[in-house]
Write an enzyme that holds these catalytic residues in place. Structure first.
Site, mmCIF file in Angstrom:
data_model
loop_
_atom_site.group_PDB
_atom_site.id
_atom_site.type_symbol
_atom_site.label_atom_id
_atom_site.label_comp_id
_atom_site.label_asym_id
_atom_site.label_seq_id
_atom_site.Cartn_x
_atom_site.Cartn_y
_atom_site.Cartn_z
ATOM 1 N N HIS A 307 0.886 -1.512 0.024
ATOM 2 C CA HIS A 307 0.193 0.256 -0.022
ATOM 3 C C HIS A 307 1.201 1.359 -0.152
ATOM 4 O O HIS A 307 2.165 1.175 0.356
ATOM 5 C CB HIS A 307 -0.758 0.208 1.166
ATOM 6 C CG HIS A 307 -1.943 0.724 1.043
ATOM 7 N ND1 HIS A 307 -2.261 2.043 0.951
ATOM 8 C CD2 HIS A 307 -3.388 0.698 0.946
ATOM 9 C CE1 HIS A 307 -2.729 2.886 1.523
ATOM 10 N NE2 HIS A 307 -3.990 1.828 0.897
ATOM 11 N N ASP A 364 -8.125 -5.394 -0.513
ATOM 12 C CA ASP A 364 -8.045 -6.163 -0.979
ATOM 13 C C ASP A 364 -8.251 -7.832 -1.495
ATOM 14 O O ASP A 364 -8.682 -8.599 -1.650
ATOM 15 C CB ASP A 364 -7.815 -5.620 -2.712
ATOM 16 C CG ASP A 364 -8.246 -4.200 -2.976
ATOM 17 O OD1 ASP A 364 -7.655 -2.783 -3.681
ATOM 18 O OD2 ASP A 364 -9.578 -3.513 -2.605
HETATM 19 C C1 SDX Z 1 -6.439 0.421 -3.287
HETATM 20 O O1 SDX Z 1 -4.378 4.640 -2.177
HETATM 21 C C2 SDX Z 1 -5.006 3.870 -1.658
HETATM 22 O O2 SDX Z 1 -5.632 4.219 -0.492
HETATM 23 C C3 SDX Z 1 -5.523 2.296 -2.508
HETATM 24 C C4 SDX Z 1 -6.887 2.044 -1.778
HETATM 25 C C5 SDX Z 1 -7.861 2.660 -1.498
HETATM 26 O O3 SDX Z 1 -8.705 2.330 -0.526
HETATM 27 O O4 SDX Z 1 -8.510 3.719 -2.047
HETATM 28 O O5 SDX Z 1 -6.179 1.681 0.084
HETATM 29 C C6 SDX Z 1 -7.029 1.025 -1.801
HETATM 30 O O6 SDX Z 1 -5.568 0.762 -4.317
HETATM 31 C C7 SDX Z 1 -4.542 -0.977 -2.620
HETATM 32 C C8 SDX Z 1 -4.064 -1.358 -3.133
HETATM 33 C C9 SDX Z 1 -4.620 -1.995 -4.528
HETATM 34 N N1 SDX Z 1 -3.458 -3.120 -5.006
HETATM 35 C C10 SDX Z 1 -2.681 -4.550 -5.063
HETATM 36 O O7 SDX Z 1 -2.796 -4.811 -4.257
HETATM 37 C C11 SDX Z 1 -1.570 -4.371 -5.863
HETATM 38 C C12 SDX Z 1 -0.813 -4.466 -5.760
HETATM 39 N N2 SDX Z 1 -0.199 -3.833 -4.582
HETATM 40 C C13 SDX Z 1 1.043 -2.737 -5.429
HETATM 41 O O8 SDX Z 1 0.766 -3.122 -7.253
HETATM 42 C C14 SDX Z 1 1.632 -2.016 -5.027
HETATM 43 O O9 SDX Z 1 2.006 -2.240 -3.133
HETATM 44 C C15 SDX Z 1 0.721 -0.872 -4.853
HETATM 45 C C16 SDX Z 1 0.371 -0.127 -6.152
HETATM 46 C C17 SDX Z 1 -0.216 -0.385 -3.937
HETATM 47 C C18 SDX Z 1 1.321 0.565 -3.887
HETATM 48 O O10 SDX Z 1 2.752 0.803 -4.591
HETATM 49 P P1 SDX Z 1 3.720 2.227 -4.736
HETATM 50 O O11 SDX Z 1 3.495 2.753 -3.428
HETATM 51 O O12 SDX Z 1 4.030 2.578 -6.033
HETATM 52 O O13 SDX Z 1 4.922 1.545 -4.434
HETATM 53 P P2 SDX Z 1 6.083 0.497 -5.298
HETATM 54 O O14 SDX Z 1 5.550 0.038 -6.466
HETATM 55 O O15 SDX Z 1 7.152 1.580 -5.584
HETATM 56 O O16 SDX Z 1 6.499 -0.885 -4.634
HETATM 57 C C19 SDX Z 1 7.573 -0.391 -3.184
HETATM 58 C C20 SDX Z 1 8.391 -1.774 -3.290
HETATM 59 C C21 SDX Z 1 9.196 -1.808 -4.881
HETATM 60 O O17 SDX Z 1 10.258 -3.028 -4.994
HETATM 61 P P3 SDX Z 1 11.639 -2.332 -4.496
HETATM 62 O O18 SDX Z 1 11.840 -1.873 -5.689
HETATM 63 O O19 SDX Z 1 11.540 -1.470 -3.414
HETATM 64 O O20 SDX Z 1 12.372 -3.357 -4.502
HETATM 65 O O21 SDX Z 1 7.840 -3.082 -3.342
HETATM 66 C C22 SDX Z 1 7.781 -3.485 -4.047
HETATM 67 C C23 SDX Z 1 7.593 -3.144 -5.523
HETATM 68 O O22 SDX Z 1 8.261 -4.363 -6.214
HETATM 69 N N3 SDX Z 1 6.045 -4.174 -4.381
HETATM 70 C C24 SDX Z 1 5.067 -5.504 -3.940
HETATM 71 C C25 SDX Z 1 4.391 -5.148 -3.786
HETATM 72 N N4 SDX Z 1 4.081 -4.254 -3.696
HETATM 73 C C26 SDX Z 1 5.106 -3.238 -3.753
HETATM 74 N N5 SDX Z 1 6.085 -6.533 -4.341
HETATM 75 C C27 SDX Z 1 5.533 -7.496 -4.735
HETATM 76 N N6 SDX Z 1 4.256 -7.441 -4.427
HETATM 77 C C28 SDX Z 1 3.461 -6.058 -4.390
HETATM 78 N N7 SDX Z 1 2.110 -6.630 -4.124
#
Ligand code: SDX
Length: 428
Positions: A307, A364
């Site tokens: 998140h 989710d």
């Molecule tokens: C919602 O914003 C809100 O409030 C949203 C929400 C709401 O109520 O409106 O809470 C609802 O959208 C919840 C999120 C649902 N999405 C997912 O579950 C999809 C999977 N999660 C991700 O794609 C990710 O965690 C996000 C999109 C939720 C957040 O992404 P960020 O903050 O842009 O973080 P990032 O993509 O830059 O990741 C940081 C690190 C990275 O690794 P490094 O480059 O540091 O090595 O964490 C890793 C990412 O690769 N990472 C994951 C991951 N999520 C982040 N690795 C594996 N699996 C994951 N799910």
């Protein structure tokens, strides 16, 4: 005396005001930065950038706190109802008995949609994703309520526009599902509560009586409360920026639905179940998928994990996980993917990759398991998220309009060609 930060650049010093919120959050107010220094800031994805000041929702990602208008989500989920929470988010206070009764009455009298909506609905093929249908149908409301196009009309008229979208979204959402099933639509029954009316329009048939299971209706009401608002998330920010051009509430909500559809945002609840099903079909080896999620060369992500703000735990996920156990037990549903989800959570929470990045189950991760137990099909999960998030979008749009906020128009850093001389095509 407000605090200031000092920026020293190119031998010059600039004083930047520091803004402090109710919960001691602090921000640099850079509204004069470019005029005084020529500098802008760059922050892709707005990870460190506040877009507004808001009194609607507070969340603390480090401590897993979520409050709507100061009330803890744990209390609202246990003690309130979705319409009571909708009133709180939109109007700022919990309603009295009379206020809630009036609010429910006004909504009940607007649940019907214009018969011509069915002609629009008939234009969609049955394989149309319900989110695309819903976004279109919400936008079509501007045709049936042209006065809603002007957000600067009287407070009473704007409130009427708000009541109509709250009343009609369940009808449009249920009809988007009926289009999927190529079944005749079911009209709202205004003797039923909000969730029961929706469930009957979803699963009922015009030719039959349909008894709503109170366990299902109560579980849905709690899920809608948990999704009702989440400060400046992607879809709420979309609603605000579309509304900042003085586009109508319906156009802004239609855009919010489109933003929510993405699998990184609200579409994750559908992607989680598809992921869990894939793991189950692949023999249930969760360690293999945890390894894939950590492998940078593999595009696979653990959907429902991580998140932008919550870096310890998402309080909604904690409540939904408990509700999943309760609802499946009450309904006598044994869903193998629930066990897979719990195994996945156990392994990930002990894994340094996830701990180091603050990746925990989000709202989710478990919600789809409950939706599935309630009989809601997978590609309707994000529609359920939209139903829950509607009062939040309305509250954010209303606050932005009442605060008379300027049109959202970010700057950029240009990285393209410097000026070039145009050459005739014969010379290229
Ligand atoms: C919602 O914003 C809100 O409030 C949203 C929400 C709401 O109520 O409106 O809470 C609802 O959208 C919840 C999120 C649902 N999405 C997912 O579950 C999809 C999977 N999660 C991700 O794609 C990710 O965690 C996000 C999109 C939720 C957040 O992404 P960020 O903050 O842009 O973080 P990032 O993509 O830059 O990741 C940081 C690190 C990275 O690794 P490094 O480059 O540091 O090595 O964490 C890793 C990412 O690769 N990472 C994951 C991951 N999520 C982040 N690795 C594996 N699996 C994951 N799910």
């Amino acid at each position: 005396m407000s605090k200031k930060a000092e920026l020293i650049y190119d031998g010059k010093s600039y004083q930047i005001p520091v803004v402090e919120g109710t919960e001691n959050e602090k921000a640099l107010d850079i509204s004069r930065l470019r005029a005084e220094s020529g500098l802008i800031t760059l922050d892709k994805g707005f990870k460190n950038t506040g877009s507004t000041e808001s009194a609607i929702t507070f969340l603390n990602g480090e401590e897993g706190i979520l409050r709507y208008r100061g009330y803890a989500i744990e209390d609202l989920a246990e003690k309130s109802s979705f319409l009571e929470v909708a009133f709180l988010l939109i109007y700022g206070e919990l309603p009295t008995i009379e206020e809630l009764k009036d609010f429910q009455e006004r909504i009940v009298h607007h649940t019907l949609v214009h018969e011509d909506v069915k002609s629009i609905l008939d234009g969609f093929p049955s394989n149309a994703h319900p989110m695309g249908v819903l976004s279109s149908l919400v936008s079509s409301l501007t045709a049936f309520y042209p006065k809603s196009l002007d957000p600067n009309r009287s407070k009473e008229e704007v409130d009427g526009t708000i009541i109509r979208i709250l009343a009609k979204l369940p009808t449009l959402a249920a009809w988007s599902y009926k289009n999927r099933m190529r079944q005749p639509v079911v009209y709202p029954n205004n003797n039923l509560d909000y969730c029961s009316n929706f469930l009957r329009m979803m699963f009922g048939l015009p030719t039959e009586e349909f008894d709503v299971n109170p366990v299902v209706s109560k579980a849905l009401d709690k899920l809608l409360i948990l999704h009702a608002d989440h400060e400046q998330n992607c879809s709420a920010s979309t609603v605000r920026i579309v509304g900042s051009s003085h586009a109508s509430l319906y156009a802004s909500v239609s855009a919010g639905i489109a933003a929510l559809w993405g699998p990184l945002h609200g579409g994750a609840n559908q992607a989680v179940i598809e992921m869990l099903e894939a793991i189950r079909k692949d023999g249930g080896d969760v360690s293999k998928y945890v390894a894939k999620a950590k492998d940078k060369s593999d595009p696979f992500r653990l959907m429902g994990f991580g998140h932008r703000v919550y870096k310890n735990f998402d309080p909604r996920a904690t409540i939904i996980k408990k509700a999943a156990d309760e609802v499946l037990t009450e309904l006598g549903v044994n869903d193998p993917v629930l066990d897979i989800a719990k195994k996945l959570e156990d392994i990930a929470l002990k894994d340094d990759y996830f701990i180091a990045r603050g990746l925990y189950p989000n709202v989710d991760f478990y919600s789809g398991i409950i939706y599935r137990a309630l009989g809601i099909p997978t590609d309707m999960f994000t529609v359920m998220f939209a139903l829950g998030r509607l009062p939040g979008w309305v509250a954010q749009w209303k606050e932005m309009r009442e605060n008379n906020e300027p049109i959202g128009r970010p700057r950029q850093i240009y990285t393209g060609y410097s000026q070039r001389v145009f050459s005739d095509i014969s010379e290229r």
